[in-house]
Design an enzyme around this catalytic site. Structure first.
Site, PDB file in Angstrom:
ATOM      1  N   GLU A 286       0.857  -1.175   0.000  1.00 59.71           N
ATOM      2  CA  GLU A 286       0.000   0.000   0.000  1.00 59.71           C
ATOM      3  C   GLU A 286       0.896   1.228   0.000  1.00 59.71           C
ATOM      4  OE1 GLU A 286      -0.720  -2.375   2.504  1.00 59.71           O
ATOM      5  OE2 GLU A 286      -2.632  -3.145   1.775  1.00 59.71           O
TER       6      GLU A 286
ATOM      7  N   TYR B 156       7.576   2.136  -7.801  1.00 58.57           N
ATOM      8  CA  TYR B 156       6.880   0.848  -7.880  1.00 58.57           C
ATOM      9  C   TYR B 156       6.453   0.545  -9.315  1.00 58.57           C
ATOM     10  CZ  TYR B 156       6.713   1.708  -2.842  1.00 58.57           C
ATOM     11  OH  TYR B 156       7.047   1.998  -1.546  1.00 58.57           O
TER      12      TYR B 156
END
Length: 146
Positions: free
Chosen positions: A104, A116
């Site tokens: 998250e 990411y």
């Protein structure tokens, strides 16, 4: 630079970095619990000349890995340390034949989201009110060959 398992003597530095880097930091007790009591947790530090530049935490669960935290000292940001940690995490998860890695991230953390995405993570859901200050989080997942 080198990566090794986090140990008790690292916790003061890790807790300091958490406070400097995050609005909702983990406490030293949180990390201590993870090191001593969580059989699914693995925590690593990345060092430059014996100085901790950053860290990453993983939960190794069944056929998936969750990145619980990742942080890089502001003095070392933009110098490839986060990428080194992400490469390390991917290799570890592939060795363990995991199906995917998830995490998250705050919707406002554009630098982390870009990192990411560079490593193939996809935004798959929004977790409303995820953080203590009510900010949403993206759930991001990278599928592995596993």
């Amino acid at each position: 630079m080198s990566i090794r398992l986090m140990v008790q003597k690292d916790l003061m530095r890790i807790a300091q970095l958490e406070k400097e880097l995050f609005r909702s930091p983990w406490s030293m007790a949180d990390f201590q619990y993870e090191l001593e009591n969580n059989p699914f947790g693995k925590y690593y530090v990345i060092e430059e000349k014996n100085v901790i530049a950053g860290y990453v935490g993983l939960w190794l669960l069944g056929d998936q890995c969750q990145i619980t935290t990742i942080g890089i000292d502001k003095l070392y940001q933009g110098k490839g340390y986060a990428s080194e940690l992400m490469t390390f995490v991917l290799k570890e998860c592939e060795k363990l034949n995991y199906q995917n890695i998830n995490l998250e991230v705050r919707v406002s953390n554009y630098k982390a989201i870009a990192l990411y995405e560079k490593f193939g993570f996809k935004n798959v859901a929004v977790r409303k009110d995820y953080y203590a200050d009510h900010e949403d989080a993206y759930l991001m997942i990278k599928e592995l060959e596993g």
